[in-house]
Structure formats: structure tokens, C-alpha cells
Motif scaffolding. Sequence first.
Motif, PDB file in Angstrom:
ATOM      1  N   VAL A  91       0.843  -1.186   0.000  1.00 30.57           N
ATOM      2  CA  VAL A  91       0.000   0.000   0.000  1.00 30.57           C
ATOM      3  C   VAL A  91       0.881   1.239   0.000  1.00 30.57           C
ATOM      4  O   VAL A  91       2.056   1.194   0.358  1.00 30.57           O
ATOM      5  CB  VAL A  91      -0.948   0.034   1.216  1.00 30.57           C
ATOM      6  CG1 VAL A  91      -1.869  -1.177   1.217  1.00 30.57           C
ATOM      7  CG2 VAL A  91      -0.170   0.118   2.522  1.00 30.57           C
ATOM      8  N   GLN A 135      -1.042   7.955   1.998  1.00 28.76           N
ATOM      9  CA  GLN A 135      -1.504   9.182   1.370  1.00 28.76           C
ATOM     10  C   GLN A 135      -1.182  10.371   2.283  1.00 28.76           C
ATOM     11  O   GLN A 135      -1.853  10.599   3.277  1.00 28.76           O
ATOM     12  CB  GLN A 135      -3.006   9.104   1.100  1.00 28.76           C
ATOM     13  CG  GLN A 135      -3.412   7.893   0.264  1.00 28.76           C
ATOM     14  CD  GLN A 135      -2.731   7.878  -1.095  1.00 28.76           C
ATOM     15  OE1 GLN A 135      -3.018   8.723  -1.944  1.00 28.76           O
ATOM     16  NE2 GLN A 135      -1.826   6.936  -1.297  1.00 28.76           N
ATOM     17  N   ARG A 144      -4.397   7.917   5.809  1.00 31.00           N
ATOM     18  CA  ARG A 144      -5.029   6.852   5.041  1.00 31.00           C
ATOM     19  C   ARG A 144      -4.052   6.320   3.993  1.00 31.00           C
ATOM     20  O   ARG A 144      -3.097   6.998   3.599  1.00 31.00           O
ATOM     21  CB  ARG A 144      -6.309   7.356   4.364  1.00 31.00           C
ATOM     22  CG  ARG A 144      -7.432   7.633   5.355  1.00 31.00           C
ATOM     23  CD  ARG A 144      -8.726   7.943   4.637  1.00 31.00           C
ATOM     24  NE  ARG A 144      -9.208   6.808   3.853  1.00 31.00           N
ATOM     25  CZ  ARG A 144      -9.872   5.771   4.355  1.00 31.00           C
ATOM     26  NH1 ARG A 144     -10.125   5.702   5.643  1.00 31.00           N
ATOM     27  NH2 ARG A 144     -10.302   4.801   3.578  1.00 31.00           N
ATOM     28  N   ASN A 145      -4.283   5.102   3.593  1.00 30.48           N
ATOM     29  CA  ASN A 145      -3.452   4.514   2.557  1.00 30.48           C
ATOM     30  C   ASN A 145      -4.327   3.840   1.517  1.00 30.48           C
ATOM     31  O   ASN A 145      -5.531   3.668   1.719  1.00 30.48           O
ATOM     32  CB  ASN A 145      -2.440   3.522   3.159  1.00 30.48           C
ATOM     33  CG  ASN A 145      -3.114   2.443   3.988  1.00 30.48           C
ATOM     34  OD1 ASN A 145      -3.899   1.652   3.495  1.00 30.48           O
ATOM     35  ND2 ASN A 145      -2.811   2.400   5.289  1.00 30.48           N
ATOM     36  N   LYS A 146      -3.733   3.471   0.415  1.00 31.48           N
ATOM     37  CA  LYS A 146      -4.451   2.749  -0.627  1.00 31.48           C
ATOM     38  C   LYS A 146      -3.497   1.771  -1.288  1.00 31.48           C
ATOM     39  O   LYS A 146      -2.266   1.958  -1.232  1.00 31.48           O
ATOM     40  CB  LYS A 146      -5.026   3.717  -1.664  1.00 31.48           C
ATOM     41  CG  LYS A 146      -3.986   4.457  -2.489  1.00 31.48           C
ATOM     42  CD  LYS A 146      -4.662   5.340  -3.532  1.00 31.48           C
ATOM     43  CE  LYS A 146      -3.622   6.036  -4.426  1.00 31.48           C
ATOM     44  NZ  LYS A 146      -4.281   6.881  -5.452  1.00 31.48           N
ATOM     45  N   ASP A 197     -12.886  -3.176   4.327  1.00 31.52           N
ATOM     46  CA  ASP A 197     -12.684  -1.783   4.729  1.00 31.52           C
ATOM     47  C   ASP A 197     -12.072  -1.725   6.118  1.00 31.52           C
ATOM     48  O   ASP A 197     -12.558  -2.387   7.047  1.00 31.52           O
ATOM     49  CB  ASP A 197     -14.011  -1.024   4.717  1.00 31.52           C
ATOM     50  CG  ASP A 197     -14.516  -0.759   3.307  1.00 31.52           C
ATOM     51  OD1 ASP A 197     -13.682  -0.476   2.431  1.00 31.52           O
ATOM     52  OD2 ASP A 197     -15.737  -0.825   3.096  1.00 31.52           O
ATOM     53  N   GLY A 250      -8.120   2.459   5.239  1.00 26.66           N
ATOM     54  CA  GLY A 250      -8.175   2.153   3.819  1.00 26.66           C
ATOM     55  C   GLY A 250      -8.647   0.732   3.597  1.00 26.66           C
ATOM     56  O   GLY A 250      -9.019   0.030   4.538  1.00 26.66           O
TER      57      GLY A 250
END
Length: 297
Positions: free
Chosen positions: A109, A112, A226-228, A243, A247
Motif C-alpha cells: 500500500v 496518502q 489513510r493509505n491505498k 474496509d 483504507g
Amino acid sequence: MDDVIIIGGSFAGLAAALQLGRARRKVTVLDTSLPRNRFAGHSHGLLGHDHKPPLDILAEARQQLARYPTIKLVNARADSISGAIDDFSVLTGDGESLAARRLILSYGVADQMPDIPGFAKGWGTSIVPCPYCDGFEVAGQHWGLVWSGPQSHNQVRLFHDWTDTLTVLTDGHEIPSDVRADLARRKIPVVDGRIAEIAQQGDHNAIVKLDTGSKVSVDILFAHPRNKPSASLHESLDLATVDTPLGIILKVDERRETSLPGIYAAGDLANPLMPSVTLASSHGATAGISAQQSMLV
């Protein structure tokens, strides 16, 4: 055709490759050399490698994998995946098409970074996410915690094992009155206002400037942006996800298999607990062994 293609060659991916190589399975590892913890000066908690730079650990791991003739490490990006179990096809950014019976997704990941001056610069040094990774080195010092949601209340309790001096910065979040009462009972100051800037002093110390005009100086700042996922391959495959407060991650079973037979996932991409090189390595090894055993006849 490979037995397994591993997409992502950090701790999870290389751990999977090691198990498969030792089983004499043909493996290709695709990696872009951008591990999540590349900003950290040292990695902690990995037995035998505690307090080593993470990039040094990975470099040593790649050297060790060179003794296994069935493992191929390729510096390339995976652009797309198609096919099904026993007949997967991976197209790389170089236009090469690779085939494999199984896939392991370990591309991790990406955090952000919030649009706060100084945040990205301090990430991994004066601003960190994990007390298990960095807490020992700053134990007993003044910690700051950027509130990110209900999960932050548990982090307050967790941090007590490392320090008795903690300041909470709400950064504009609403903290329920009962939680504020609990923080007051614990004698933890709560500073309201949004963070306007973070200035770094030395390796750890941070000065947090608020939009109210006040400043808070701490020895280390814990934050959880947050991450993605670092790639979108799972989306094109329509893999099931979970969820989390920070993230989404891929849903896997106890064997690290995703919702699509023949595709496994490991590392931060499929870890709901916390970022950890130890857990990533363990989950990667499990994915490699599971993929190998799924091909037994």
C-alpha cells in the motif's frame, strides 16, 4: 510457464519466493523497488535483522535468493492480469507477457500524505505510525498523537507501555465527550485546532504549528494517514476487499488465498493488523507455501 508469479518484491514477496524456491518451484518476482518503509532509517522487530536499514535487509535477501536457480527477480511493473487458475497471464510495463499457474499479490500500500507542509518530509523520521516499529527508541519521551478517528482511543492506551507523556492533537476531529473525559482521567492533554505545519528538529523532534496560532513541541509524532493499494490489479480482478479505518485491504483466508482461486495476497496489502516487516514476512511465507501445496498432484 512459471509455477508462480509474485507481484511485489518487498518483505512479503521475497519471503514467498524463498519458500517456493526451496521447493524448486519456478518463480518470477516483479518489483518496482519502492517498498513502503523506504523512508525509514531503520527497521525493527525482525528477528536477526533488528535495527538494520530496511533497504539493506532487502538487498541481502535478494542476494540470498540468487542461490536458487528457479527464482527470477525482474525489475518491472505488472500492468494487467488475466486468466484463471493454472493459466494466469501477466502483462508487464515493458510489454512482456508472462504466464503462471498461481499468483501472489504483494505490491503493498501507499500512504496518502495529507496536504500539511512538513508532513511528507518528516514521514519515517519525526512522524511515524507504529510503536512496535519505533517506540522503543523514543520510550519515556514526549509523544504526540494526531487523532484520526475512534481507533485513536485504543492507541492512547497502547502507547502507555512506552511513555507516560502524551499529547493528543485533534487536527479538527470531533472527540466524543466520554472519550475526552477518559483522556482527562488519564491526564492526557488535548489540543484542538487543525495542523497548519510541522517543522522537524533533528531526527525525531517535531514542532506542530496549529491554525489557532499555538505550537506544540514533541519528541516524536505518531500519525496514521489513510493509505491505498499501490496498484489497482485487484480491482480489475474484482477481488473481495475489507474496509479498515485507514483504507481497504484484500480479503484472504487462513492460507492467504483471495476470493479468486489461485491468487494469494500477503504483506500490507492484506494485513488488517498493523504494518510490520515480521508479519509481512510471515504472511509471505504462508502464501508461498499455500501456493506450492495447491499445485500438488
